[in-house]
Design an enzyme around this catalytic site. Structure first.
Site, PDB file in Angstrom:
ATOM      1  N   HIS A   1       0.834  -1.096  -0.009  1.00  0.00           N
ATOM      2  CA  HIS A   1      -0.160   0.146   0.071  1.00  0.00           C
ATOM      3  C   HIS A   1       0.665   1.198  -0.196  1.00  0.00           C
ATOM      4  CE1 HIS A   1      -3.237  -2.506   2.341  1.00  0.00           C
ATOM      5  NE2 HIS A   1      -3.711  -2.247   1.078  1.00  0.00           N
TER       6      HIS A   1
ATOM      7  N   LYS B   1     -15.784  -7.381   6.482  1.00  0.00           N
ATOM      8  CA  LYS B   1     -14.536  -8.118   7.056  1.00  0.00           C
ATOM      9  C   LYS B   1     -14.568  -7.556   8.694  1.00  0.00           C
ATOM     10  CE  LYS B   1     -11.504  -7.606   2.988  1.00  0.00           C
ATOM     11  NZ  LYS B   1     -10.314  -7.219   2.546  1.00  0.00           N
TER      12      LYS B   1
ATOM     13  N   ARG C   1      -2.107  -6.492  -7.968  1.00  0.00           N
ATOM     14  CA  ARG C   1      -0.762  -7.335  -7.593  1.00  0.00           C
ATOM     15  C   ARG C   1      -0.722  -8.620  -8.725  1.00  0.00           C
ATOM     16  NH1 ARG C   1      -2.292  -8.929  -1.622  1.00  0.00           N
ATOM     17  NH2 ARG C   1      -4.163  -8.690  -2.765  1.00  0.00           N
TER      18      ARG C   1
ATOM     19  N   SER D   1      -2.254  -7.961   3.913  1.00  0.00           N
ATOM     20  CA  SER D   1      -2.593  -7.749   5.300  1.00  0.00           C
ATOM     21  C   SER D   1      -2.782  -8.975   5.941  1.00  0.00           C
ATOM     22  CB  SER D   1      -4.109  -6.720   5.292  1.00  0.00           C
ATOM     23  OG  SER D   1      -3.865  -5.770   4.483  1.00  0.00           O
TER      24      SER D   1
HETATM   25  N1  COA Z   1       0.306  -4.178  -2.429  1.00  0.00           N
HETATM   26  C1  COA Z   1       0.359  -5.355  -1.586  1.00  0.00           C
HETATM   27  N2  COA Z   1      -1.079  -5.687  -0.819  1.00  0.00           N
HETATM   28  C2  COA Z   1      -2.310  -5.212  -1.412  1.00  0.00           C
HETATM   29  C3  COA Z   1      -2.245  -4.090  -2.326  1.00  0.00           C
HETATM   30  C4  COA Z   1      -0.764  -3.820  -2.705  1.00  0.00           C
HETATM   31  N3  COA Z   1      -0.668  -2.704  -3.649  1.00  0.00           N
HETATM   32  N4  COA Z   1      -3.227  -3.503  -2.595  1.00  0.00           N
HETATM   33  C5  COA Z   1      -4.054  -4.254  -2.034  1.00  0.00           C
HETATM   34  N5  COA Z   1      -3.439  -5.226  -1.251  1.00  0.00           N
HETATM   35  C6  COA Z   1      -4.026  -6.226  -0.387  1.00  0.00           C
HETATM   36  C7  COA Z   1      -4.219  -5.742   1.100  1.00  0.00           C
HETATM   37  O1  COA Z   1      -3.170  -5.967   1.725  1.00  0.00           O
HETATM   38  C8  COA Z   1      -5.397  -6.746   1.340  1.00  0.00           C
HETATM   39  O2  COA Z   1      -5.228  -8.025   1.920  1.00  0.00           O
HETATM   40  P1  COA Z   1      -6.129  -9.104   2.543  1.00  0.00           P
HETATM   41  O3  COA Z   1      -7.201  -9.490   1.836  1.00  0.00           O
HETATM   42  O4  COA Z   1      -5.105  -9.925   3.109  1.00  0.00           O
HETATM   43  O5  COA Z   1      -6.938  -8.185   3.846  1.00  0.00           O
HETATM   44  C9  COA Z   1      -6.238  -6.713   0.152  1.00  0.00           C
HETATM   45  O6  COA Z   1      -5.447  -6.718  -0.929  1.00  0.00           O
HETATM   46  C10 COA Z   1      -7.190  -5.370  -0.043  1.00  0.00           C
HETATM   47  O7  COA Z   1      -7.251  -4.553   0.868  1.00  0.00           O
HETATM   48  P2  COA Z   1      -7.385  -3.292   0.674  1.00  0.00           P
HETATM   49  O8  COA Z   1      -6.386  -2.525  -0.272  1.00  0.00           O
HETATM   50  O9  COA Z   1      -6.913  -2.504   2.038  1.00  0.00           O
HETATM   51  O10 COA Z   1      -8.800  -2.685   0.411  1.00  0.00           O
HETATM   52  P3  COA Z   1     -10.262  -3.426   0.168  1.00  0.00           P
HETATM   53  O11 COA Z   1      -9.917  -4.185  -1.011  1.00  0.00           O
HETATM   54  O12 COA Z   1     -10.275  -4.276   1.450  1.00  0.00           O
HETATM   55  O13 COA Z   1     -10.924  -2.427   0.210  1.00  0.00           O
HETATM   56  C11 COA Z   1     -12.418  -0.567  -0.533  1.00  0.00           C
HETATM   57  C12 COA Z   1     -11.514  -1.711  -0.902  1.00  0.00           C
HETATM   58  C13 COA Z   1     -12.285  -0.051   0.624  1.00  0.00           C
HETATM   59  C14 COA Z   1     -11.840   0.447  -1.604  1.00  0.00           C
HETATM   60  C15 COA Z   1     -13.764  -0.829  -1.305  1.00  0.00           C
HETATM   61  O14 COA Z   1     -14.060  -2.357  -0.631  1.00  0.00           O
HETATM   62  C16 COA Z   1     -14.820   0.005  -1.034  1.00  0.00           C
HETATM   63  O15 COA Z   1     -14.697   1.147  -2.041  1.00  0.00           O
HETATM   64  N6  COA Z   1     -15.676  -0.074  -0.167  1.00  0.00           N
HETATM   65  C17 COA Z   1     -16.861   0.646  -0.140  1.00  0.00           C
HETATM   66  C18 COA Z   1     -18.157   0.273  -0.530  1.00  0.00           C
HETATM   67  C19 COA Z   1     -18.034   0.620  -1.947  1.00  0.00           C
HETATM   68  O16 COA Z   1     -18.101   1.634  -2.518  1.00  0.00           O
HETATM   69  N7  COA Z   1     -18.107  -0.427  -2.765  1.00  0.00           N
HETATM   70  C20 COA Z   1     -17.593  -0.502  -4.250  1.00  0.00           C
HETATM   71  C21 COA Z   1     -18.705  -0.355  -5.163  1.00  0.00           C
HETATM   72  S1  COA Z   1     -20.083  -1.567  -4.782  1.00  0.00           S
END
Ligand code: COA
Length: 161
Positions: free
Chosen positions: A19, A43, A92, A129
């Site tokens: 991130h 989650k 990724r 994460s």
């Molecule tokens: N490098 C390494 N790891 C990464 C990464 C990167 N560049 N990008 C993401 N990850 C990993 C994270 O570590 C995390 O790992 P985990 O699955 O083990 O927890 C996973 O990928 C995703 O986490 P994160 O990047 O923190 O975001 P997310 O995918 O949980 O959240 C939101 C995405 C918050 C942007 C999205 O869910 C959202 O917008 N939610 C609000 C509701 C909404 O509008 N939804 C969309 C329309 S319906």
């Protein structure tokens, strides 16, 4: 040149070096970034939203071009309220791509948002994460996967359990 700004949203539970790498490379493209922590996700997080915001604020305390915030509900609604139309996300691998492309299309439909994707650097391809939480839980060290502050807080948290 117009002033450019994007929202880098995520659960950040916890923030990983993957991130942080996307965020710092994002600063080479955008003038400012809002790092937005998503609240009320399905989650169950290890860190509360306030703790995640506090961690990110501490990490970026010397970076005036970054604002750390949190949001609940739809990202499209948050972006609209902030008058920002660009989202920055890291990818990724192919499975990230599938999930991310769906989300980008939903955000485009819901709020006309454009999503800019950056490929995560290879050295972070295995970092997530969940992996970091697992490594700390079993007594390993997460150097090269997350910020030392995150690692320290995670150790405290997991020891309290
Ligand atoms: N490098 C390494 N790891 C990464 C990464 C990167 N560049 N990008 C993401 N990850 C990993 C994270 O570590 C995390 O790992 P985990 O699955 O083990 O927890 C996973 O990928 C995703 O986490 P994160 O990047 O923190 O975001 P997310 O995918 O949980 O959240 C939101 C995405 C918050 C942007 C999205 O869910 C959202 O917008 N939610 C609000 C509701 C909404 O509008 N939804 C969309 C329309 S319906």
């Amino acid at each position: 040149m117009p002033h450019t700004i994007a929202i880098c949203a995520g659960s950040f539970d916890p923030p990983t070096d993957g991130h942080l790498n996307i965020i710092s490379r994002g600063l080479n493209i955008f003038d400012r970034l809002i790092v937005a922590v998503a609240v009320n996700m399905s989650k169950t997080p290890i860190f509360t939203a306030e703790e995640r915001v506090e961690l990110l604020k501490e990490i970026y305390k010397n970076e005036p071009r970054i604002e750390v915030d949190s949001f609940s509900g739809l990202l499209a609604e948050y972006a609209k309220a902030k008058k920002i139309s660009t989202i920055l996300r890291g990818i990724r691998n192919m499975s990230d791509y599938e999930y991310e492309s769906q989300m980008a299309l939903a955000n485009k439909t819901l709020g006309g948002l454009e999503t800019i994707f950056m490929m995560t650097e290879g050295k972070y391809a295995h970092v997530s994460s969940s992996i970091i939480k697992e490594v700390i839980t079993y007594g390993g060290n997460a150097h090269g996967m997350t910020h030392p502050l995150v690692e320290a807080r995670l150790k405290e948290k997991l020891r309290q359990k």
